[in-house]
Design a protein around this motif. Structure first.
Motif, mmCIF file in Angstrom:
data_model
loop_
_atom_site.group_PDB
_atom_site.id
_atom_site.type_symbol
_atom_site.label_atom_id
_atom_site.label_comp_id
_atom_site.label_asym_id
_atom_site.label_seq_id
_atom_site.Cartn_x
_atom_site.Cartn_y
_atom_site.Cartn_z
ATOM 1 N N UNK A 238 -1.395 1.358 20.065
ATOM 2 C CA UNK A 238 -0.293 1.710 19.173
ATOM 3 C C UNK A 238 0.481 2.955 19.586
ATOM 4 N N UNK A 239 -0.130 3.800 20.410
ATOM 5 C CA UNK A 239 0.550 5.052 20.747
ATOM 6 C C UNK A 239 0.771 5.867 19.484
ATOM 7 N N UNK A 240 2.030 6.265 19.229
ATOM 8 C CA UNK A 240 2.345 7.064 18.051
ATOM 9 C C UNK A 240 2.596 6.209 16.809
ATOM 10 N N UNK A 241 2.611 4.901 16.947
ATOM 11 C CA UNK A 241 2.899 4.036 15.808
ATOM 12 C C UNK A 241 1.778 4.091 14.781
ATOM 13 N N UNK A 242 2.158 4.053 13.505
ATOM 14 C CA UNK A 242 1.182 4.067 12.425
ATOM 15 C C UNK A 242 1.038 2.654 11.864
ATOM 16 N N UNK A 243 -0.162 2.120 11.895
ATOM 17 C CA UNK A 243 -0.421 0.739 11.479
ATOM 18 C C UNK A 243 -1.088 0.652 10.108
ATOM 19 N N UNK A 244 -1.051 1.717 9.334
ATOM 20 C CA UNK A 244 -1.658 1.704 8.007
ATOM 21 C C UNK A 244 -1.046 0.601 7.156
ATOM 22 N N UNK A 245 -1.890 -0.163 6.472
ATOM 23 C CA UNK A 245 -1.442 -1.259 5.630
ATOM 24 C C UNK A 245 -2.395 -1.425 4.464
ATOM 25 N N UNK A 246 -1.963 -2.187 3.457
ATOM 26 C CA UNK A 246 -2.794 -2.382 2.264
ATOM 27 C C UNK A 246 -3.108 -3.846 1.978
ATOM 28 N N UNK A 247 -2.504 -4.777 2.709
ATOM 29 C CA UNK A 247 -2.677 -6.199 2.374
ATOM 30 C C UNK A 247 -3.351 -7.025 3.457
ATOM 31 N N UNK A 248 -3.428 -6.511 4.658
ATOM 32 C CA UNK A 248 -4.042 -7.268 5.746
ATOM 33 C C UNK A 248 -5.552 -7.065 5.709
ATOM 34 N N UNK A 249 -6.285 -8.118 5.915
ATOM 35 C CA UNK A 249 -7.742 -8.048 5.850
ATOM 36 C C UNK A 249 -8.277 -6.983 6.796
ATOM 37 N N UNK A 252 -9.008 -8.079 10.177
ATOM 38 C CA UNK A 252 -7.896 -8.304 11.101
ATOM 39 C C UNK A 252 -7.184 -7.014 11.478
ATOM 40 N N UNK A 253 -7.405 -5.977 10.693
ATOM 41 C CA UNK A 253 -6.738 -4.702 10.968
ATOM 42 C C UNK A 253 -7.635 -3.531 10.590
ATOM 43 N N UNK A 254 -8.036 -2.713 11.556
ATOM 44 C CA UNK A 254 -8.863 -1.538 11.252
ATOM 45 C C UNK A 254 -8.096 -0.450 10.512
ATOM 46 N N UNK A 255 -6.784 -0.645 10.335
ATOM 47 C CA UNK A 255 -5.950 0.371 9.690
ATOM 48 C C UNK A 255 -5.721 0.086 8.210
ATOM 49 N N UNK A 256 -6.431 -0.886 7.656
ATOM 50 C CA UNK A 256 -6.310 -1.212 6.238
ATOM 51 C C UNK A 256 -6.805 -0.044 5.387
ATOM 52 N N UNK A 257 -6.048 0.261 4.305
ATOM 53 C CA UNK A 257 -6.461 1.309 3.371
ATOM 54 C C UNK A 257 -6.411 0.759 1.953
ATOM 55 N N UNK A 258 -7.082 1.446 1.041
ATOM 56 C CA UNK A 258 -7.119 1.021 -0.354
ATOM 57 C C UNK A 258 -5.822 1.395 -1.066
ATOM 58 N N UNK A 259 -5.639 0.801 -2.254
ATOM 59 C CA UNK A 259 -4.473 1.121 -3.074
ATOM 60 C C UNK A 259 -4.482 2.588 -3.460
ATOM 61 N N UNK A 260 -5.647 3.121 -3.801
ATOM 62 C CA UNK A 260 -5.742 4.528 -4.195
ATOM 63 C C UNK A 260 -5.379 5.453 -3.034
ATOM 64 N N UNK A 261 -5.819 5.102 -1.839
ATOM 65 C CA UNK A 261 -5.456 5.912 -0.659
ATOM 66 C C UNK A 261 -3.955 5.883 -0.423
ATOM 67 N N UNK A 262 -3.350 4.722 -0.614
ATOM 68 C CA UNK A 262 -1.902 4.597 -0.420
ATOM 69 C C UNK A 262 -1.136 5.410 -1.461
ATOM 70 N N UNK A 263 -1.564 5.344 -2.720
ATOM 71 C CA UNK A 263 -0.906 6.119 -3.770
ATOM 72 C C UNK A 263 -0.992 7.609 -3.484
ATOM 73 N N UNK A 264 -2.123 8.045 -2.968
ATOM 74 C CA UNK A 264 -2.311 9.468 -2.671
ATOM 75 C C UNK A 264 -1.331 9.952 -1.610
ATOM 76 N N UNK A 265 -1.022 9.078 -0.663
ATOM 77 C CA UNK A 265 -0.071 9.449 0.389
ATOM 78 C C UNK A 265 1.317 9.683 -0.204
#
Length: 291
Positions: A238-249, A252-265
């Motif tokens: 990914x280089x500098x790209x941010x792959x954080x997501x909340x809906x992908x399993x 399938x994606x090690x960058x998945x985060x919870x809804x609470x983590x996303x709200x905190x951001x």
């Protein structure tokens, strides 16, 4: 699925961010969580509108920040506006990107001979309505232009909103040529010259600046979706790209985060405030003699 946006910070300032939520109120990334297809069987795609037609503020999905909010591009510490290169005023279409696509900067395109530009694939929506910043629309694909930007392939997909009154008459790039004479020529001219006011040379194009048709465009989009799948699964670097997501399993994606983590951001960003004034210089037209 419908989407809403939450504005944070002050419009036209370095603090401005536009975050996305789905119909369930769940925070999502417009790069990774909004599906590419609105209707795969009908080849209807989602598009995230970054810049409404006739405006100059260069808004874009922030590919490097968590949850990829839309923000205004920055140059030399100041928010960036696209110049009016006569006779154009701002962007001449609703400009945006197709989610879950990525132009891989390590892949040399066999048609253009250049690598990708490391962004989601760009879109020019040519319907009659001026869209809102951040709006997520459903579109028909009509064709595609291969722009070469500083040695990188930067595809521009021509689309129309399926809800636009003109959509029933526009089904391929040939229809645009027939029903909107001069629009495609103006599109090439805009992309060729829009960086000249910044002291850069004119952009070049693959296929001698000719637009490829709907089928070619759809295949190109599908290819960039394959690149994105490699990116979100971290098979591609990914280089500098941010792959954080909340809906992908998470499988399938090690960058998945919870809804609470996303709200905190989102809560860590500046609250929404008054918009900064747009500099008067943004309304000026730029003239130069073509070689």
């Amino acid at each position: 699925m419908s989407y809403t946006v939450e504005e944070r910070g002050d419009l036209h300032s370095l603090t401005y961010r536009l975050f996305y939520k789905n119909a369930d109120g769940k925070v999502v990334s417009p790069f990774h969580d909004i599906p590419m297809y609105a209707d795969e069987g009908q080849n209807i795609f989602h598009v995230v509108i970054e810049v409404p037609r006739w405006t100059n503020a260069k808004m874009e999905i922030s590919t490097t920040e968590p949850l990829n909010p839309v923000k205004q591009d920055v140059k030399k510490g100041k928010v960036r506006y696209v110049a009016n290169v006569f006779p154009h005023k701002g962007y001449i279409w609703n400009y945006g990107a197709i989610p879950q696509t990525w132009e891989d900067p390590t892949h040399k395109d066999p048609d253009t001979g250049h690598v990708g530009d490391n962004d989601p694939i760009d879109v020019c929506e040519i319907g009659s309505k001026v869209c809102s910043r951040g709006e997520v629309i459903k579109v028909k694909v009509l064709g595609i232009l291969a722009m070469i930007d500083e040695g990188e392939t930067d595809w521009k997909v021509i689309v129309i909103n399926v809800d636009d009154p003109e959509a029933k008459d526009l089904n391929n790039i040939s229809d645009v040529k027939r029903l909107k004479p001069g629009y495609l020529d103006a599109t090439v001219d805009w992309f060729r010259r829009y960086k000249v006011p910044d002291g850069k040379p004119e952009n070049q194009f693959g296929f001698n600046g000719e637009f490829k048709d709907k089928d070619f465009a759809i295949e190109t989009i599908k290819t960039t979706n394959k690149f994105w799948k490699a990116l979100i699964s971290q098979q591609a670097k990914p280089g500098e790209l941010n792959c954080m997501n909340t809906t992908i399993s998470p499988d399938d994606s090690p960058c998945h985060v919870s809804v609470d983590q996303a709200k905190a951001i989102i809560e860590k960003t500046s609250p929404s405030g008054a918009a900064e004034a747009i500099p008067l210089s943004v309304d000026k037209s730029f003239y130069y003699e073509r070689k």
